[in-house]
Design an enzyme around this catalytic site. Structure first.
Site, PDB file in Angstrom:
ATOM      1  N   GLY A 156     106.162  62.496 -31.645  1.00  0.00           N
ATOM      2  CA  GLY A 156     105.420  61.646 -30.814  1.00  0.00           C
ATOM      3  C   GLY A 156     104.807  60.464 -31.774  1.00  0.00           C
ATOM      4  N   ARG A 157     103.605  59.867 -31.871  1.00  0.00           N
ATOM      5  CA  ARG A 157     103.066  58.709 -32.557  1.00  0.00           C
ATOM      6  C   ARG A 157     103.266  59.060 -34.009  1.00  0.00           C
ATOM      7  NH1 ARG A 157      99.031  59.463 -28.861  1.00  0.00           N
ATOM      8  NH2 ARG A 157      98.841  57.866 -27.323  1.00  0.00           N
ATOM      9  N   ILE A 158     102.657  60.270 -34.354  1.00  0.00           N
ATOM     10  CA  ILE A 158     102.576  60.607 -35.878  1.00  0.00           C
ATOM     11  C   ILE A 158     103.987  60.993 -36.539  1.00  0.00           C
ATOM     12  CG2 ILE A 158     101.421  61.736 -37.871  1.00  0.00           C
ATOM     13  CD1 ILE A 158      98.970  61.910 -36.134  1.00  0.00           C
ATOM     14  N   SER A 178     109.330  67.847 -26.810  1.00  0.00           N
ATOM     15  CA  SER A 178     109.188  68.474 -25.552  1.00  0.00           C
ATOM     16  C   SER A 178     109.250  67.625 -24.464  1.00  0.00           C
ATOM     17  CB  SER A 178     107.936  69.220 -25.470  1.00  0.00           C
ATOM     18  OG  SER A 178     106.688  68.528 -25.608  1.00  0.00           O
ATOM     19  N   ARG A 239      98.432  70.781 -36.541  1.00  0.00           N
ATOM     20  CA  ARG A 239      97.514  71.919 -36.353  1.00  0.00           C
ATOM     21  C   ARG A 239      98.037  73.331 -36.937  1.00  0.00           C
ATOM     22  NH1 ARG A 239      94.118  68.741 -35.814  1.00  0.00           N
ATOM     23  NH2 ARG A 239      92.888  68.047 -34.069  1.00  0.00           N
ATOM     24  N   GLU A 268      91.011  77.813 -40.245  1.00  0.00           N
ATOM     25  CA  GLU A 268      90.336  77.190 -41.107  1.00  0.00           C
ATOM     26  C   GLU A 268      88.832  77.513 -40.933  1.00  0.00           C
ATOM     27  OE1 GLU A 268      90.992  72.772 -40.193  1.00  0.00           O
ATOM     28  OE2 GLU A 268      93.149  73.059 -40.325  1.00  0.00           O
ATOM     29  N   HIS A 286      92.657  69.601 -44.931  1.00  0.00           N
ATOM     30  CA  HIS A 286      92.684  68.817 -43.513  1.00  0.00           C
ATOM     31  C   HIS A 286      92.135  67.412 -43.820  1.00  0.00           C
ATOM     32  CE1 HIS A 286      92.460  69.720 -38.888  1.00  0.00           C
ATOM     33  NE2 HIS A 286      92.803  68.291 -39.551  1.00  0.00           N
ATOM     34  N   ILE A 287      92.718  66.622 -44.792  1.00  0.00           N
ATOM     35  CA  ILE A 287      92.518  65.169 -44.918  1.00  0.00           C
ATOM     36  C   ILE A 287      93.469  64.164 -44.284  1.00  0.00           C
ATOM     37  CG2 ILE A 287      91.024  65.701 -47.177  1.00  0.00           C
ATOM     38  CD1 ILE A 287      93.408  64.818 -48.778  1.00  0.00           C
ATOM     39  N   GLY A 288      94.100  64.615 -43.344  1.00  0.00           N
ATOM     40  CA  GLY A 288      95.206  63.792 -42.868  1.00  0.00           C
ATOM     41  C   GLY A 288      94.725  62.303 -42.671  1.00  0.00           C
TER      42      GLY A 288
HETATM   43  C1  DGY Z   1      92.798  64.827 -35.666  1.00  0.00           C
HETATM   44  O1  DGY Z   1      92.386  63.774 -35.621  1.00  0.00           O
HETATM   45  O2  DGY Z   1      93.360  65.610 -34.669  1.00  0.00           O
HETATM   46  C2  DGY Z   1      92.822  65.302 -37.133  1.00  0.00           C
HETATM   47  O3  DGY Z   1      93.366  66.565 -37.365  1.00  0.00           O
HETATM   48  C3  DGY Z   1      91.616  65.173 -37.960  1.00  0.00           C
HETATM   49  O4  DGY Z   1      91.484  63.661 -38.005  1.00  0.00           O
END
Ligand code: DGY
Length: 325
Positions: A156-158, A178, A239, A268, A286-288
């Site tokens: 997808g986007r990321i 998918s 996730r 988490e 969780h710092i994405g």
């Molecule tokens: C999201 O946006 O889903 C990330 O996990 C947190 O920014």
């Protein structure tokens, strides 16, 4: 006339709060911590709209607790915390924050990939401990990245942004999706869509970007790890529950895979027993999306969605447009 009341379940960047305050009465959870379910339900009792987090459960009980609710904006792109079908049944628009965090998250996936491949965290600790005795031909040898195979799970986007960034390292790109084929990746990078098992067998680096849904929960389990190369490095900025974490610990301990770089966890903020002691892992909290401009833009986008929900116009990133008349 009194202004609509917005409840914000945890402090978000000021940019978004300022925008909300221009039109609404805004109540923010005063403590910088997630609310308990009870506190959340109490907080939303008289709210016209809510800005919430991925740590808040937005389910039937939440909607029952918020009888005046006209909209809910998630301060996250992932929305596995929201029962979207339930919101739709009740005619309540819900939104997320896509696009604004794509590059920050893809960049962090690369930071993890390089950190694990080149043992950055482990060797930094060696320097700080004073244990380094000087350069040596056999010390701290890591994995090559350039020219290797990158497997993207969920293009997808990321996932697409992460794959695009590999162009500078001349990598072969495989992906699973998918939904439809990713023509952009196929055209620009010569990427190939493959079955999951083929991606597991062929990839030197695997980066997870699929959303969490019933079909992707524990997608990476003991069976998947057995198919991976024993030098392969697994990256997860999506996730946590996409990985069965106990199985990952077992695979790392047994040397079934080469390493892992994780930003997200199955339970988490806890990690599976033993994960922190596994070799060849880099573990982030969780710092994405955690860059200044990204977090500001997420807050502004959430505010924009709330404005539209209360004005009865189309929220820019609505997840259930079918509720709009
Ligand atoms: C999201 O946006 O889903 C990330 O996990 C947190 O920014």
């Amino acid at each position: 006339m009194s202004r609509p009341r917005i409840f914000v379940t945890r402090r978000i960047p000021e940019a978004g709060l300022t925008r909300l305050r221009a039109s609404f009465e805004v109540v923010v959870n005063p403590d910088d911590r997630p609310l308990t379910t009870e506190e959340l339900h109490r907080g939303v009792a008289d709210a016209d709209a809510v800005v919430g987090l991925l740590t808040d459960r937005i389910d039937a009980a939440f909607f029952d607790a918020a009888p005046n609710l006209k909209g809910y904006a998630n301060y996250a792109v992932g929305y596995d915390n929201i029962d979207v079908a339930e919101a739709t049944r009740r005619g309540i628009p819900v939104s997320n924050t896509p696009d604004v965090l794509t590059m920050a998250t893809a960049e962090l996936a690369w930071a993890l990939l390089f950190a694990v491949a080149r043992r950055v965290v482990e060797t930094d600790a060696v320097m700080r401990s004073g244990a380094w005795t000087g350069w040596g031909p056999l010390q701290f040898i890591g994995a090559d990245v350039s020219g290797r195979t990158l497997g993207i799970v969920g293009a997808g986007r990321i996932g697409t942004a992460m794959a695009r960034m590999s162009a500078g390292f001349n990598m072969r790109v495989l992906y699973t999706s998918s939904s439809s084929r990713n023509e952009e990746l196929e055209r620009d990078l010569g990427a190939r869509r493959v079955e999951f098992d083929e991606l597991l067998r062929e990839s030197d680096f695997i980066s997870i970007h699929t959303p969490l849904r019933p079909s992707t929960r524990h997608l990476f389990n003991a069976d998947a790890f057995r198919l991976m190369k024993n030098t392969a490095i697994l990256i997860n900025t999506g996730r946590g529950p996409v990985i069965r974490e106990d199985d990952l610990v077992a695979a790392l301990r047994a040397g079934e895979i080469g390493g892992a770089g994780l930003d997200v966890y199955e339970m988490e903020p806890r990690m599976a027993e033993g994960l922190k002691d596994c070799p060849n892992t880099v573990l982030l909290p969780h710092i994405g999306s955690a860059t200044h401009s990204t977090r500001d833009n997420m807050a502004l986008l959430a505010a924009e969605n709330i404005e539209a929900m209360l004005a009865g116009t189309r929220p820019p990133t609505i997840l259930n447009p079918e509720v709009l008349k």
